[in-house]
Design a protein around this motif. Structure first.
Motif, PDB file in Angstrom:
ATOM      1  N   LEU A  38       5.778  29.855  77.331  1.00 22.97           N
ATOM      2  CA  LEU A  38       4.775  28.935  76.712  1.00 22.97           C
ATOM      3  C   LEU A  38       4.383  29.439  75.116  1.00 22.97           C
ATOM      4  N   THR A  39       5.111  29.313  74.450  1.00 17.88           N
ATOM      5  CA  THR A  39       5.234  30.217  73.032  1.00 17.88           C
ATOM      6  C   THR A  39       4.091  29.272  72.308  1.00 17.88           C
ATOM      7  N   ALA A  40       4.185  28.144  71.959  1.00 26.13           N
ATOM      8  CA  ALA A  40       3.096  27.387  71.419  1.00 26.13           C
ATOM      9  C   ALA A  40       1.790  27.503  71.745  1.00 26.13           C
ATOM     10  N   GLU A  41       1.387  27.724  73.170  1.00 27.58           N
ATOM     11  CA  GLU A  41       0.125  28.046  73.483  1.00 27.58           C
ATOM     12  C   GLU A  41      -0.431  29.299  73.289  1.00 27.58           C
ATOM     13  N   ALA A  42       0.833  30.218  73.383  1.00 28.67           N
ATOM     14  CA  ALA A  42       0.126  31.616  73.221  1.00 28.67           C
ATOM     15  C   ALA A  42      -0.237  31.689  71.718  1.00 28.67           C
ATOM     16  N   LEU A  43       0.786  30.983  70.799  1.00 27.83           N
ATOM     17  CA  LEU A  43       0.206  31.307  69.357  1.00 27.83           C
ATOM     18  C   LEU A  43      -1.146  30.780  69.132  1.00 27.83           C
ATOM     19  N   SER A  44      -1.584  29.510  69.892  1.00 28.03           N
ATOM     20  CA  SER A  44      -2.905  28.815  69.706  1.00 28.03           C
ATOM     21  C   SER A  44      -3.951  29.998  70.134  1.00 28.03           C
ATOM     22  N   HIS A  45      -3.765  30.247  71.368  1.00 29.72           N
ATOM     23  CA  HIS A  45      -4.720  31.295  71.816  1.00 29.72           C
ATOM     24  C   HIS A  45      -4.963  32.649  70.989  1.00 29.72           C
ATOM     25  N   LEU A  46      -3.699  33.262  70.499  1.00 30.31           N
ATOM     26  CA  LEU A  46      -3.784  34.441  69.855  1.00 30.31           C
ATOM     27  C   LEU A  46      -4.402  34.323  68.548  1.00 30.31           C
ATOM     28  N   ALA A  47      -3.905  33.199  67.751  1.00 28.50           N
ATOM     29  CA  ALA A  47      -4.574  32.931  66.495  1.00 28.50           C
ATOM     30  C   ALA A  47      -6.247  33.088  66.633  1.00 28.50           C
TER      31      ALA A  47
ATOM     32  N   ALA B 103      -6.249  45.821  66.811  1.00 31.17           N
ATOM     33  CA  ALA B 103      -4.786  46.046  66.932  1.00 31.17           C
ATOM     34  C   ALA B 103      -3.673  45.359  68.047  1.00 31.17           C
ATOM     35  N   GLU B 104      -4.452  45.629  69.134  1.00 29.73           N
ATOM     36  CA  GLU B 104      -3.660  44.988  70.408  1.00 29.73           C
ATOM     37  C   GLU B 104      -3.573  43.359  70.291  1.00 29.73           C
ATOM     38  N   ILE B 105      -4.564  42.517  69.650  1.00 30.19           N
ATOM     39  CA  ILE B 105      -4.440  41.156  69.429  1.00 30.19           C
ATOM     40  C   ILE B 105      -3.400  41.022  68.399  1.00 30.19           C
ATOM     41  N   LEU B 106      -3.330  41.646  67.390  1.00 29.70           N
ATOM     42  CA  LEU B 106      -2.252  41.580  66.211  1.00 29.70           C
ATOM     43  C   LEU B 106      -1.163  41.665  66.848  1.00 29.70           C
ATOM     44  N   TYR B 107      -1.004  42.695  67.616  1.00 22.85           N
ATOM     45  CA  TYR B 107       0.443  43.101  68.178  1.00 22.85           C
ATOM     46  C   TYR B 107       0.887  41.745  69.058  1.00 22.85           C
ATOM     47  N   ASN B 108      -0.150  41.442  70.119  1.00 21.19           N
ATOM     48  CA  ASN B 108       0.552  40.192  70.800  1.00 21.19           C
ATOM     49  C   ASN B 108       0.744  38.917  69.858  1.00 21.19           C
ATOM     50  N   LEU B 109      -0.090  38.901  68.807  1.00 22.53           N
ATOM     51  CA  LEU B 109       0.172  37.542  67.950  1.00 22.53           C
ATOM     52  C   LEU B 109       1.678  37.877  67.273  1.00 22.53           C
ATOM     53  N   GLY B 110       1.877  39.034  66.853  1.00 15.35           N
ATOM     54  CA  GLY B 110       3.306  39.196  66.398  1.00 15.35           C
ATOM     55  C   GLY B 110       4.331  39.042  67.365  1.00 15.35           C
ATOM     56  N   ASN B 111       3.882  39.390  68.634  1.00 13.01           N
ATOM     57  CA  ASN B 111       5.128  39.179  69.645  1.00 13.01           C
ATOM     58  C   ASN B 111       5.313  37.425  69.633  1.00 13.01           C
ATOM     59  N   ALA B 112       4.238  36.873  69.692  1.00 11.12           N
ATOM     60  CA  ALA B 112       4.479  35.455  69.783  1.00 11.12           C
ATOM     61  C   ALA B 112       5.138  34.660  68.635  1.00 11.12           C
ATOM     62  N   GLN B 113       4.744  35.347  67.489  1.00 15.92           N
ATOM     63  CA  GLN B 113       5.580  34.707  66.360  1.00 15.92           C
ATOM     64  C   GLN B 113       7.168  35.070  66.320  1.00 15.92           C
ATOM     65  N   LEU B 114       7.196  36.603  66.619  1.00 14.83           N
ATOM     66  CA  LEU B 114       8.511  36.831  67.099  1.00 14.83           C
ATOM     67  C   LEU B 114       9.240  35.825  67.984  1.00 14.83           C
TER      68      LEU B 114
ATOM     69  N   ALA C 243       8.657  33.043  68.504  1.00 15.31           N
ATOM     70  CA  ALA C 243       8.845  31.490  67.896  1.00 15.31           C
ATOM     71  C   ALA C 243       9.988  31.600  66.676  1.00 15.31           C
ATOM     72  N   GLY C 244      10.358  32.680  66.483  1.00 10.02           N
ATOM     73  CA  GLY C 244      11.331  32.946  65.281  1.00 10.02           C
ATOM     74  C   GLY C 244      10.728  32.943  63.876  1.00 10.02           C
ATOM     75  N   ASP C 245       9.326  33.217  63.737  1.00 17.00           N
ATOM     76  CA  ASP C 245       8.649  32.979  62.595  1.00 17.00           C
ATOM     77  C   ASP C 245       8.528  34.494  62.050  1.00 17.00           C
ATOM     78  N   TRP C 246       9.800  34.902  61.189  1.00 19.97           N
ATOM     79  CA  TRP C 246       9.701  36.352  60.953  1.00 19.97           C
ATOM     80  C   TRP C 246       8.995  36.815  60.152  1.00 19.97           C
ATOM     81  N   PRO C 247       8.591  36.066  59.037  1.00 18.75           N
ATOM     82  CA  PRO C 247       7.530  36.362  58.047  1.00 18.75           C
ATOM     83  C   PRO C 247       6.225  36.675  58.669  1.00 18.75           C
ATOM     84  N   ALA C 248       5.653  35.750  59.326  1.00 19.35           N
ATOM     85  CA  ALA C 248       4.408  35.794  60.174  1.00 19.35           C
ATOM     86  C   ALA C 248       4.232  36.931  61.055  1.00 19.35           C
ATOM     87  N   ALA C 249       5.445  37.097  61.886  1.00 15.61           N
ATOM     88  CA  ALA C 249       5.664  38.369  62.836  1.00 15.61           C
ATOM     89  C   ALA C 249       5.530  39.610  62.147  1.00 15.61           C
TER      90      ALA C 249
END
Length: 532
Positions: free
Chosen positions: A135-144, A154-165, A167-173
């Motif tokens: 559920l990538t879109a939902e994950a991005l919403s919660h983690l943002a 750091a852990e929140i940022l790490y998981n946010l990066g995982n969601a962006q990864l 989603a294929g958003d390489w610059p954001a990840a």
């Protein structure tokens, strides 16, 4: 994805009835004495089987020890006893996620977030659960939102990066992982996944450099070492890559059997019995079973344990071994090895060492399919487009059938579908479906790829996505054209139209991410050259 544990202090709650025995058990666990902690908790549960605190701690201990089924059972009872305890529900969700019950994990973490709507940690755990559930879109919403509430975690940022990864958003990840490393420079996961971003961007040398740093800083981190292996193998550094690939054996939950015989070290067998077991997907089994002939030459008895449905096909290997079905009773053996450890153990790392065909189609089936698909002067092209949808990167490697349209438009070409299961329904949606011969649901009914192999023996060419069908064509020696994503799986390397794995295979690569139209324009142009 790394979960962020919610403790009683995080929730502002205290467990009523927390007595000295439970406090002692918690202290023992914190002091690294899990056996004593577990013994004390068991005694508590003997007299108070519904004690929420004891059930909670017992579940935490079980999860830490890898007893996931038991952990889920205990934490489910604890949550039922204390339905308002956010930390218990959090740990219940983490156990469900570790056990692969992702939808239930999401439901549990939604309960936590409902109790603690302003908690960044609750939102982070919900986001991580959503990533695992796809559920990538939902994950991005919660983690943002979690990042906005706690921008320096750091852990929140790490998981946010995982969601962006995901989603294929390489610059954001890249930005999220870099921020995590600014906060916590030794974060192994952030380093490892930032390297994954570099790979996706085509920056393989940067990925290798970062993974070597992660490996040096965290020599016991199996995930970092395994990712280093994948990058090395992508670069064609076979010997070093296969050595580091052994790290997968230390990754919890990896698609690998853990058997009782001692691990084989590649030394002469001297009459010992070796059990080689298939791992990961069917395509991996087809690709790497070529190494069994070298294992069989080591002076012992060799058996190969495979998925039941794949056993008949792999029994056509011209090697003196036993092929065993994984669902049957496994005889006793002296030593064991996962299939994809053989290049390392046998000291045969070069992928180009075994390029000759090594599997066979059943002659009787070949004859039967020749009657179904008689030669009619057209070029017969077998096609497959969809891999296993459960594979994390399947959306990248699988191809919408509509992209095969330029092949269907060629007069003088007959298409034959080998697609079975997921993805087969796409054929009925194409305006050119009538130009495709599609076997019915009995295709391969009595064994994986048995009919497909026979059809390929009656075809002039196979055009396929990166799935097991590609390995089947290569192993049979059938001319195979493989359509690849811009950044494909490690085994296909970074560039070039040929592969050391199969002599009859040609690679057609995307020039930019998602460019399947360009790939199939090139395939159609090459196929057109063969027409009269």
């Amino acid at each position: 994805m790394v979960p962020v544990a919610l403790r009683t202090a995080d929730t502002g709650m205290r467990h009523p009835g927390e007595d000295t025995r439970l406090a002692s058990a918690r202290a023992m666990l914190t002091a690294g004495k899990p056996d004593k902690a577990e013994s004390l908790v068991k005694r508590m549960l003997h007299y108070q089987p519904d004690h929420a605190g004891a059930l909670h701690l017992a579940g935490q201990i079980a999860r830490a020890r890898g007893r996931l089924v038991r952990a889920v059972q205990l934490l489910e009872k604890a949550a039922a006893a204390r339905p308002d305890a956010a930390d218990i529900w959090c740990d219940y969700g983490l156990a469900l996620k570790a056990a692969g019950r992702h939808d239930e994990a999401v439901a549990a973490q939604r309960c936590v977030a409902g109790m603690l709507p302003a908690s960044p940690l609750a939102l982070a755990n919900l986001g991580a659960a959503c990533i695992a559930a796809g559920l990538t879109a939902e994950a991005l919403s919660h983690l943002a939102r979690a990042d906005a509430l706690a921008p320096g975690n750091a852990e929140i940022l790490y998981n946010l990066g995982n969601a962006q990864l995901r989603a294929g958003d390489w610059p954001a990840a890249e930005a999220a992982f870099s921020r995590a490393l600014d906060v916590e420079p030794l974060h192994a996961g952030a380093k490892t996944n930032l390297a994954s971003v570099y790979k996706e961007q085509g920056r393989l040398e940067d990925a290798l450099a970062l993974l070597r740093v992660a490996r040096a800083m965290h020599p016991d981190n199996a995930d970092a070492e395994w990712n280093l292996a994948l990058s090395l193998l992508t670069a064609g550094a076979w010997k070093e890559g296969w050595a580091h690939y052994e790290a997968r054996r230390r990754i919890p939950g990896f698609a690998l059997r853990h058997l009782r015989p001692a691990p084989w070290d590649g030394s002469p067998l001297d009459g010992r019995r070796l059990l080689v077991h298939a791992e990961q997907g069917m395509g991996d089994a087809i690709q790497f079973c070529r190494y069994l002939k070298h294992a069989a030459a080591c002076g012992g008895e060799v058996a190969f344990l495979v998925h039941d449905r794949l056993a008949p096909l792999l029994s056509t290997l011209d090697v003196d071994i036993r092929v065993l079905e994984a669902g049957g009773k496994t005889p006793r053996y002296d030593v064991e090895a996962p299939l994809m450890s053989l290049p390392h153990l046998l000291r045969r790392p070069d992928a180009g060492a075994d390029r000759s065909p090594y599997l066979k189609a059943d002659p009787a089936r070949v004859g039967r399919w020749r009657q179904v698909l008689p030669a009619d002067g057209r070029i017969t092209v077998a096609i497959a487009w969809q891999g296993c949808p459960d594979y994390a990167a399947d959306t990248r490697r699988s191809i919408p059938l509509a992209r095969f349209g330029p092949l269907a438009a060629l007069d003088g070409v007959r298409l034959v579908s080998l697609q079975k299961g997921g993805g087969a329904e796409q054929l009925g949606l194409q305006g050119w479906a009538g130009r495709v011969a599609a076997p019915d649901e009995t295709l391969d009914a009595d064994g994986a790829f048995l009919d497909s192999a026979a059809i390929l023996r009656n075809a002039d060419l196979l055009v396929t996505s990166d799935t097991a069908m590609a390995h089947l064509g290569g192993a049979l020696g059938v001319e195979t054209w493989l359509a690849l994503a811009h950044v494909p799986d490690w085994r296909w390397g970074r560039d070039g139209e040929t592969t050391p794995w199969y002599s009859g295979m040609r690679l057609f690569r995307q020039r930019s991410p998602g460019d399947w139209d360009g790939v199939f324009a090139a395939i159609a142009a090459e196929l057109r050259k063969r027409l009269p």
